[in-house]
Design an enzyme around this catalytic site. Sequence first.
Site, PDB file in Angstrom:
ATOM      1  CB  CYS A  95      39.901  40.632  40.912  1.00 20.35           C
ATOM      2  SG  CYS A  95      38.830  42.053  41.180  1.00 20.35           S
ATOM      3  CB  CYS A 196      44.382  47.044  43.040  1.00 17.85           C
ATOM      4  SG  CYS A 196      43.325  45.732  43.704  1.00 17.85           S
TER       5      CYS A 196
END
Length: 362
Positions: A95, A196
Amino acid sequence: MSGGVDSAVAAARMIDAGHDVVGVHLALSQSAATLRESARGCCTIEDAGDARRVADVLGIPFYVWDMAARFKQDVVDDFRAEYAAGRTPNPCLRCNEKIKFAALLDKALALGFDAVATGHYARVVETPRGDGGVRRELHRAVDAAKDQSYVLGVLDAEQLARSFFPLGDTTKPDIRREAAERGFYVANKPDSHDICFIADGDTRGWLTRELGSAPGDIVDTDGQVLGQHEGAFAYTVGQRRGLALGRPAADGQPRYVVEVRPETNQVVVGTADLLGVNAITGDHARWCGPAPEGVVQVGAQVRAHGEEYAATAWAEGDRVEVRLESRVRGVAPGQSVVLYDGTRVVGSATIAAARLEREPVA
């Protein structure tokens, strides 16, 4: 601005430093939950609202940028594919590489901004160059318990030149106190944990839903069947729990996953002594400055909050070879190895293979 306390204080500190600051919240979920279920997860509508409230307190413009499609492709799909191939990826590194310091930074630069600041716990240190300029180096944070330099090891020199980490010289308790003093509603908001996009923390359950059940054998190193599994993708090297072996080991010693074989859908287990490795080959090497020349002494870290081990390393094109001075257990393909020179991050690579070499490197 994620909606948490760290990015809130980071934004405030950038304003205090005299920068013209705009708050941006990344919408990364294609079906964002209305409310956060627990301390796990992020990117809920609640988080976006928290970030907006902080921006209002600071008096700065605030925008939500939809990067859900890019996040799904570069992070979620990559995570699924890596596990399906028998590897153990770190989605936070991906990410940072693909979203926060590529897609986000590229869009910011295209819109006329100069840099991106985040609430990561790391430091950028400027050192003089021979030509009279300065070189920006990535270093560990002062707060060792919160240090996030490992997941930033994918940044290259150009990205570091346009990155700010205002929290790197402060401990987390001090950040929370500062947030409270500034009147931020999020001062005591729990930190997000784990992955997440798997808000309930059940990675095995998520993978099973995504990849489907795929029953296969759990075998020992001689190929003897010891048990069954519902998908080799749910196991990682070094794992001990959840094996549900029907036959106890003859020597009474606990057994661990020592290899995942996606091509035969087998999980191989063995004793702890089989987990120790001292040689790592990494690919997709990323350097936070110039690539090392020749064999260099480094510290090597293979987990986000793991121990740093003394090692030597050398670059071979897009690959890096690492030789550890001691054996390390549970090193799985797909993980990242991040190299340090003191507190400075040298670079990182994705682990392609790990093994035990009996003979020292000449």
